[in-house]
Motif scaffolding. Structure first.
Motif, short mmCIF file in Angstrom:
data_model
loop_
_atom_site.label_atom_id
_atom_site.label_comp_id
_atom_site.label_asym_id
_atom_site.label_seq_id
_atom_site.Cartn_x
_atom_site.Cartn_y
_atom_site.Cartn_z
N ARG A 1 46.95 -2.35 31.10
CA ARG A 1 46.01 -1.06 30.38
C ARG A 1 45.68 -0.12 31.52
NH1 ARG A 1 47.23 -1.00 24.85
NH2 ARG A 1 46.89 -3.21 23.82
N THR A 2 45.17 1.01 30.96
CA THR A 2 44.33 1.96 32.00
C THR A 2 43.02 2.08 31.48
OG1 THR A 2 45.11 3.82 30.86
CG2 THR A 2 46.65 3.31 32.76
N THR A 3 41.95 1.99 32.28
CA THR A 3 40.61 2.18 32.02
C THR A 3 40.58 3.81 31.42
OG1 THR A 3 39.94 2.84 34.12
CG2 THR A 3 39.61 0.59 33.73
N THR A 4 39.66 3.95 30.42
CA THR A 4 39.33 5.39 30.21
C THR A 4 37.87 5.63 29.91
OG1 THR A 4 39.21 4.44 27.66
CG2 THR A 4 41.44 5.27 28.84
N VAL A 5 37.53 6.64 30.13
CA VAL A 5 36.34 7.45 29.95
C VAL A 5 36.34 8.44 29.12
CG1 VAL A 5 34.24 8.44 31.28
CG2 VAL A 5 35.66 6.54 32.39
N GLU A 6 35.57 8.59 28.18
CA GLU A 6 35.64 9.73 27.26
C GLU A 6 34.31 10.75 27.66
OE1 GLU A 6 35.24 8.18 23.27
OE2 GLU A 6 37.30 7.18 23.41
N GLU A 7 34.64 11.97 27.86
CA GLU A 7 33.84 12.91 27.79
C GLU A 7 33.67 13.96 26.70
OE1 GLU A 7 35.22 14.82 31.25
OE2 GLU A 7 34.87 13.20 32.62
N PRO A 8 32.39 14.34 25.95
CA PRO A 8 32.55 15.01 24.78
C PRO A 8 32.71 16.41 25.30
CG PRO A 8 30.26 13.98 25.42
CD PRO A 8 31.13 13.61 26.57
N VAL A 9 33.43 17.32 24.44
CA VAL A 9 33.85 18.57 24.66
C VAL A 9 33.10 19.39 23.61
CG1 VAL A 9 35.93 20.17 24.89
CG2 VAL A 9 35.99 17.89 25.92
N GLY A 10 33.26 19.17 22.51
CA GLY A 10 32.53 19.86 21.49
C GLY A 10 33.13 19.32 19.95
N THR A 11 32.97 20.33 19.10
CA THR A 11 33.12 19.72 17.78
C THR A 11 34.17 20.75 16.96
OG1 THR A 11 31.19 18.62 17.61
CG2 THR A 11 32.06 19.12 15.60
N VAL A 12 34.86 20.14 16.27
CA VAL A 12 35.92 21.17 15.18
C VAL A 12 35.50 20.81 13.91
CG1 VAL A 12 38.29 21.65 14.71
CG2 VAL A 12 37.79 21.00 16.86
N THR A 13 35.32 22.00 13.18
CA THR A 13 34.96 21.87 11.57
C THR A 13 36.15 21.89 11.04
OG1 THR A 13 32.74 22.55 12.04
CG2 THR A 13 33.41 22.72 9.83
N ILE A 14 36.64 20.80 10.13
CA ILE A 14 37.82 21.11 9.46
C ILE A 14 37.50 21.16 7.99
CG2 ILE A 14 38.88 19.82 11.09
CD1 ILE A 14 38.91 17.45 9.09
N GLN A 15 38.30 21.07 7.08
CA GLN A 15 38.46 21.32 5.50
C GLN A 15 37.15 20.43 5.08
OE1 GLN A 15 41.16 20.36 7.22
NE2 GLN A 15 42.06 18.82 5.97
N ASP A 16 36.58 20.76 4.00
CA ASP A 16 35.55 20.20 3.49
C ASP A 16 34.11 20.02 4.43
OD1 ASP A 16 37.01 19.55 1.03
OD2 ASP A 16 37.59 17.65 2.15
N ARG B 1 41.85 3.35 36.37
CA ARG B 1 42.73 2.31 37.01
C ARG B 1 43.68 1.42 36.16
NH1 ARG B 1 39.31 -1.05 35.85
NH2 ARG B 1 37.18 -1.47 36.53
N LEU B 2 44.46 1.09 36.49
CA LEU B 2 45.41 -0.12 35.83
C LEU B 2 44.92 -1.30 35.83
CD1 LEU B 2 48.14 -0.25 34.63
CD2 LEU B 2 49.13 -0.77 36.83
N GLU B 3 45.02 -1.84 34.87
CA GLU B 3 44.50 -3.38 34.65
C GLU B 3 45.61 -4.12 34.09
OE1 GLU B 3 40.84 -2.87 32.05
OE2 GLU B 3 39.84 -2.52 33.82
N GLY B 4 45.48 -5.53 34.17
CA GLY B 4 46.26 -6.37 33.42
C GLY B 4 47.77 -6.55 34.14
N VAL B 5 47.89 -6.21 35.27
CA VAL B 5 49.13 -6.13 35.99
C VAL B 5 49.22 -6.93 37.19
CG1 VAL B 5 51.25 -5.13 37.16
CG2 VAL B 5 50.06 -3.97 35.19
N PRO B 6 49.65 -7.77 37.32
CA PRO B 6 49.70 -8.84 38.71
C PRO B 6 50.00 -8.03 39.84
CG PRO B 6 51.18 -10.01 36.81
CD PRO B 6 50.75 -8.48 36.37
N PRO B 7 49.72 -8.56 41.09
CA PRO B 7 50.06 -7.74 42.24
C PRO B 7 51.74 -7.92 42.21
CG PRO B 7 49.10 -9.80 42.78
CD PRO B 7 49.04 -9.72 41.19
#
Length: 135
Positions: free
Chosen positions: A30-45, A58-64
């Motif tokens: 897996r790769t690590t992730t960081v989420e950054e807020p950008v905005g909001t989209v208003t959809i139907q309803d 960075r990559l995780e879970g892979v042996p050398p």
């Protein structure tokens, strides 16, 4: 080369009439992730859905690296470590009637892709063509 499957599902590699199934190893790259807020989209309803930017790390879970061993990983995992020549991505998919991938006919490597891109760009420079640009 011995291949170890670091994805959560079996990987079937098929060449002609020959096929081999690599079961999941129990370890997932897996790769690590960081989420950054950008905005909001208003959809139907009138529902407001958050929009985020995902930054992969960075990559995780892979042996050398080990001599004679390669690892099957997702494309995203391979992109996180392009210097690793032992990471492979299933490529040239074979699909069933419903469009689901059932096997791969080749393995791709981020390192090989980068080498091919460099060779392509070098040839363009030698022919005095417009230089390559990464967008």
């Amino acid at each position: 080369m011995r291949l170890i499957n670091l994805t959560p599902h079996p990987v079937v590699l098929r060449v002609g009439t020959e096929a081999v199934t690599l079961p999941p190893s129990g370890v997932v790259a897996r790769t690590t992730t960081v989420e950054e807020p950008v905005g909001t989209v208003t959809i139907q309803d009138g529902l407001g859905i958050p929009v985020i930017r995902v930054v992969y790390g960075r990559l995780e879970g892979v042996p050398p690296p080990q001599e004679g061993i390669g690892y099957i990983v997702s494309s995203l995992a391979a992109q996180a470590a392009p210097e690793r020549r032992d990471l492979f991505i299933p490529a040239r998919p074979i699909r069933d009637e419903q469009g689901r991938i059932v096997a791969a006919q080749a393995l791709a490597s981020e390192d090989a892709t980068l080498d091919q891109f460099r060779a392509f760009c070098s040839a363009r420079r030698q022919r005095k063509e417009e230089p390559c640009r990464i967008i």
